[in-house]
Design a protein around this motif. Structure first.
Motif, short mmCIF file in Angstrom:
data_model
loop_
_atom_site.label_atom_id
_atom_site.label_comp_id
_atom_site.label_asym_id
_atom_site.label_seq_id
_atom_site.Cartn_x
_atom_site.Cartn_y
_atom_site.Cartn_z
N PRO A 150 0.81 -1.23 0.00
CA PRO A 150 0.00 0.00 0.00
C PRO A 150 0.84 1.28 0.00
N GLY A 151 0.35 2.27 -0.73
CA GLY A 151 0.96 3.60 -0.68
C GLY A 151 2.20 3.74 -1.54
N ALA A 152 2.22 3.11 -2.72
CA ALA A 152 3.45 3.10 -3.51
C ALA A 152 3.33 3.90 -4.82
N GLY A 153 2.48 4.91 -4.82
CA GLY A 153 2.31 5.66 -6.07
C GLY A 153 2.70 7.12 -5.97
N LYS A 154 3.53 7.45 -5.00
CA LYS A 154 3.81 8.88 -4.79
C LYS A 154 4.86 9.41 -5.77
N SER A 155 4.65 10.66 -6.14
CA SER A 155 5.66 11.38 -6.93
C SER A 155 6.24 12.46 -6.04
N ALA B 268 -13.13 1.90 -4.38
CA ALA B 268 -11.68 1.91 -4.16
C ALA B 268 -11.21 3.36 -3.99
N ASP B 269 -10.72 3.69 -2.81
CA ASP B 269 -10.31 5.07 -2.56
C ASP B 269 -8.80 5.21 -2.39
N GLY B 270 -8.05 4.35 -3.02
CA GLY B 270 -6.60 4.48 -2.99
C GLY B 270 -6.16 5.47 -4.04
N CYS B 271 -5.06 6.19 -3.78
CA CYS B 271 -4.62 7.12 -4.83
C CYS B 271 -3.63 6.47 -5.78
N TRP B 272 -3.33 5.17 -5.54
CA TRP B 272 -2.63 4.36 -6.53
C TRP B 272 -3.14 2.93 -6.32
N GLY C 223 -3.62 -0.77 -5.39
CA GLY C 223 -3.07 -1.61 -4.31
C GLY C 223 -3.03 -0.94 -2.96
N CYS C 224 -3.49 0.30 -2.85
CA CYS C 224 -3.48 0.90 -1.52
C CYS C 224 -4.75 0.57 -0.78
N THR C 225 -4.68 -0.47 0.03
CA THR C 225 -5.87 -0.90 0.77
C THR C 225 -6.16 -0.02 1.98
N SER D 126 -6.60 3.04 1.61
CA SER D 126 -7.59 3.82 0.85
C SER D 126 -8.22 4.99 1.61
N CYS D 127 -7.39 5.96 1.94
CA CYS D 127 -7.88 7.08 2.75
C CYS D 127 -8.36 8.25 1.90
N SER D 128 -8.25 8.10 0.58
CA SER D 128 -8.48 9.25 -0.29
C SER D 128 -9.98 9.35 -0.62
N LEU E 146 7.16 6.38 -1.73
CA LEU E 146 6.14 5.80 -0.85
C LEU E 146 5.36 6.87 -0.09
N CYS E 147 4.15 6.46 0.31
CA CYS E 147 3.28 7.31 1.13
C CYS E 147 3.60 7.07 2.60
N LYS E 148 3.55 8.13 3.38
CA LYS E 148 3.87 8.00 4.81
C LYS E 148 2.76 7.30 5.60
N LEU E 149 1.52 7.42 5.15
CA LEU E 149 0.41 7.00 6.01
C LEU E 149 0.41 5.51 6.38
N PRO E 150 0.69 4.58 5.45
CA PRO E 150 0.71 3.18 5.87
C PRO E 150 1.85 2.84 6.82
S1 SF4 Z 1 -2.73 5.86 2.40
FE1 SF4 Z 1 -4.07 7.35 1.44
S2 SF4 Z 1 -2.70 8.97 0.66
FE2 SF4 Z 1 -1.45 7.16 1.09
S3 SF4 Z 1 -1.34 6.11 -0.87
FE3 SF4 Z 1 -3.04 5.21 0.28
S4 SF4 Z 1 -4.83 6.36 -0.40
FE4 SF4 Z 1 -3.05 7.53 -1.01
#
Ligand code: SF4
Lengths: 717, 65
Positions: A96-101, A328-332, A334-336, A338-340, A549-553
């Motif tokens: 999860p969270g592997a689509g960040k730029s 599905a509320d992931g921003c990439w 596979g992000c389970t 899914s906070c977006s 990577l995204c910090k949240l997971p």
């Molecule tokens: S945790 Fe939220 S902000 Fe981070 S990648 Fe997943 S959906 Fe996006």
């Protein structure tokens, strides 16, 4: 929308053809250079040195920018660049969270180097198209759109006069233009900004994704530091990437099985734990509002206070009522976690799009606190509307919120008045005035243009033009280095004051958020402890931005047994996961120590970059007193018991019979001295001089003692 | 008087973990509680009694934000 007409107006300025190749263990080994002054497009090699010293993502961005600018370069010079890079792990779908730029540029707010991280599909699609980074330089004569077709291997710069500027329209138009079929929209992502970015200094970038279930375009933001303003200054309306064929193995990882195994373990953890922990999947980051309000950390009325009885009106339950949950509320992919979150069919009540119904990304914690409580506003409908308009106009919600809150306090103190604001009654809580300010920014009119300068330049202007006292404005103006504060009250956490003050780019919490460890848990009692935390956590968090990577997971979900580990605050199992997935993708063999070293190299490089640009020394880590303690009598008296008992316990002061002014002064002297001690301790721990300059031996030890880096440091030692 | 995370806090009769959390307004979902070094599972928050002089730790498990 007349797409044919818009398309017909496009004029091809430059075209570049290349052979799309396969990625090799997370890297494309090339980056894409585009100069819109010269209509030049070329491929550049990504060298082993770059991978070794800078890893990727923010590291690559900093390296390219370093080579593009001189100490004299200003943000609006053609030499300034915008670099977008996803990092070697970016684009995997297993974890999860592997689509960040990561986006890097010289900032209009700070004059120095800025980094901002963002979701959406652009970074991964760029990489799958064959590019580890996109380096954009120059200034176009007329508005252009850049189009990257990652399957056909074609890149074009096209004059694009007819498209809208505001992102919600512009991005829809571009999807219509560049998608071959409705199904093809999922293969496209757009980077854009909006009309306000032409008039303000904190314009931001939207990175889109196509939400196939809701059949709607969604926008994620690279908010901080005004990089949207830079994009508009370059007359680039948008950058479009199209790549068809996303699959889980496109990074060609060295060890797919290890990657899959680590991912599955994490998905199970989220599935089992999220409902009992933060409920990110239902509430997104809105859950933080109640927590921050309960712990006196939610900024209220320009950070005067940390809580408000109306805080519950903007807490998670109010948001869930508005969310369109269940998709599905992931921003990439596979992000389970899914906070977006998304709000559908929202009918706009103000501005040029009044009466229209829109699908809009839901406000996150920072926006709710920034445009809401910090401005004394507790109305979710206002916050949704402000969030939508900030996004479509290209306005950073944090800088907008913190600046507006500052202006409201100035207004209530008579520093500015209705005559100066052009009739806007900018008292705290006046949501109509705040909304009008935002619309003015997009129109480039009135007081909106002044507000769009940000806190630092507003302070200077009010002193110069209206005779305001600089000392009070410096106390209440919540900025460091020219960047507006993120939305947490740091008064009771010395470590967080340092986390904001010493952050390389300015007071953004993505370097360090240590308030619970410090203020609540009391786990950092000595300066040594505090300095260690302000070394480790900024380095760890920097690493996430090197790899994509995204910090949240990392810490908005924790393993069930985390409490029993030796260092629960670090979430050791997740750190090990990161080491494992990095190794699985790249085939390298790093451990937790090397991970921090990778970051330290880049972090120290960024610090030296600040010095190269004329900043980066101790004076630039000074913080406004509002972030340290109570500035005014009303603030002190609102938490009198707390402050009185601190004066007694810490200073042995007898508070009986003392005036609030006397107590304010004593508390201030104490807290300001504590901050200076903290700075000393942190610099020492990081291997810097007392003036905040990395020592030569530090650079050597880290292996970032490149001749040009050493030259900058030697000049300033 | 008891210690909560190393700081003094007024003790009262029949003080349970749940009551202490309420009094401190500790609403964060991910916490670990220890009384005199002994881990208290969440299921026992309602019943676990805190005595005068106890050393209580309520560790919030995040480096958040
Ligand atoms: S945790 Fe939220 S902000 Fe981070 S990648 Fe997943 S959906 Fe996006």
């Amino acid at each position: 929308m007349n797409v044919e007409k818009i398309k017909a107006a496009h004029k091809l300025l430059a075209e570049f053809k290349y052979t799309p190749g396969k990625l090799d263990k997370g890297y494309a080994n090339k980056s894409l250079y585009i100069n819109v002054s010269e209509n030049k497009i070329e491929a550049k090699p990504v060298t082993e040195m770059m991978k070794e010293k800078f890893t990727g993502g923010r590291g690559f961005g900093l390296w390219y920018l370093w080579n593009a600018v001189t100490p004299e370069t200003k943000w609006n010079d053609p030499e300034n660049e915008i670099i977008i890079s996803p990092g070697p792990v970016g684009g995997i779908t297993q974890y999860p969270g592997a689509g960040k730029s990561l986006v890097v540029s010289l900032s209009p707010l700070t004059g120095s180097v800025m980094d901002s991280n963002v979701g959406g599909h652009f970074g991964p699609l760029l990489k799958f198209s064959g590019w580890d980074a996109l380096e954009l330089q120059g200034k176009a004569e007329k508005d252009v759109v850049i189009f990257i077709d990652g399957n056909a291997g074609i890149i074009r710069i096209e004059e694009a006069p007819e498209e809208a500027l505001d992102s919600h329209l512009l991005v829809e138009q571009l999807y219509e233009i560049y998608a071959d079929t409705p199904e093809d929209k999922r293969n496209i992502s757009v980077v854009s900004t909006g009309a306000a970015a032409e008039h303000i200094l904190y314009g931001m970038l939207n990175f889109s994704l196509y939400d196939t279930r809701r059949k709607a375009v969604r926008l994620k933001q690279a908010g901080r530091g005004g990089i949207g303003t830079v994009l508009r200054d370059k007359k680039v309306k948008a950058i479009v990437v199209k790549f068809k064929g996303v699959k889980g193995n496109l990074n060609n990882p060295a060890d797919f099985a290890a990657l899959a195994k680590t991912g599955i373990k994490m998905h199970k953890e989220i599935h089992a734990g999220d409902d009992k922990q933060c409920q990110m999947r239902v509430r997104g980051t809105t859950y933080l509002v109640k927590i921050m309000n309960d712990y006196d950390l939610l900024p209220v009325c320009n950070f005067k206070y940390g809580s408000h009885p109306d805080g519950n009106k903007i807490a998670a339950p109010k948001w869930i009522e508005n969310f369109n949950i269940g998709k599905a509320d992931g921003c990439w992919y596979g992000c389970t976690l899914s906070c977006s979150k998304v709000i559908c069919d929202y009918e706009l009540k103000t501005g040029p799009y009044k009466g229209q119904k829109v699908v809009t990304d839901a406000p996150e914690y920072e926006t709710i606190a920034g445009v809401g409580s910090n401005c004394g506003i507790f109305d979710p409908q206002f916050i949704i509307e402000a969030n939508f308009y900030c996004d479509t106009y290209g306005v950073d919600t944090i800088s907008f919120g913190t600046t507006t809150a500052f202006l409201m306090e100035c207004y209530e103190n008579g520093i500015i008045n209705r005559q100066i604001t052009g009739g806007l009654d900018l008292r705290f809580g006046n949501q109509d005035a705040a909304m009008e300010l935002l619309h003015q920014m997009a129109r480039g009119e009135g007081f909106g243009r002044i507000a769009g300068l940000g806190v630092r330049k507003c302070k200077e202007l009010f002193v110069r033009e209206y005779g305001a006292g600089a000392a009070f404005l410096n106390d209440i103006g919540m900025e460091v280095k020219g960047l507006e504060y993120a939305e947490y009250v740091s008064k009771e956490s010395l470590v967080q004051q340092g986390g904001f003050g010493m952050a390389n780019k300015g007071p953004q919490h993505d370097e360090a958020w240590l308030i619970f460890m410090d203020m609540v848990n009391n786990q950092l009692p000595t300066f040594e402890n505090k300095a260690e935390a302000l070394h480790y956590f900024p380095m760890f968090r920097t690493w996430l931005g090197l790899v994509g990577l995204c910090k949240l997971p990392w810490n908005d979900i924790v393993p069930e047994n985390n409490a029993q580990t030796d260092e629960p605050a670090k979430i050791p199992e997740h750190v090990q996961n990161y080491v494992d997935i990095f190794n699985a993708v790249t085939g390298k063999n790093i451990d937790k120590k090397e991970m921090i070293l990778q970051s330290e190299r880049v972090y120290n490089f960024q610090k030296v970059f600040n010095i190269k640009m004329g900043f980066g020394t101790r004076e630039h880590d000074k913080i406004p007193y509002r972030s340290v303690g109570p500035v005014t009598v009303e603030e002190y008296e609102s938490r009198q018991d707390r402050y009185d008992s601190q004066l007694k316990e810490l200073l042995g002061m007898e508070t009986e019979g003392k005036s609030t002014e006397e107590k304010l002064k004593a508390l201030r002297e104490y807290r300001e001295a504590q901050y200076e001690k903290l700075v000393d301790a942190v610099y020492e721990r990081r291997g810097w001089t007392p003036n905040g300059i990395p020592k030569l031996e530090t650079l050597q030890k880290l292996g970032i003692d490149l001749p040009e880096v050493v030259e900058v440091v030697q000049k300033s030692l | 008087m008891i210690k909560v995370n190393g700081r003094n806090f007024e003790w009262e009769k029949n003080l349970t973990v749940t009551k202490l959390l309420q009094k401190k307004n500790y609403t964060f979902p991910s916490i670990v509680v220890q009384i005199n070094g002994k881990f208290i599972p969440q299921a026992q928050y309602e019943t676990a009694l805190i005595n005068d002089g106890d050393d209580v730790k309520v560790i919030h498990l995040t480096s958040g934000g």
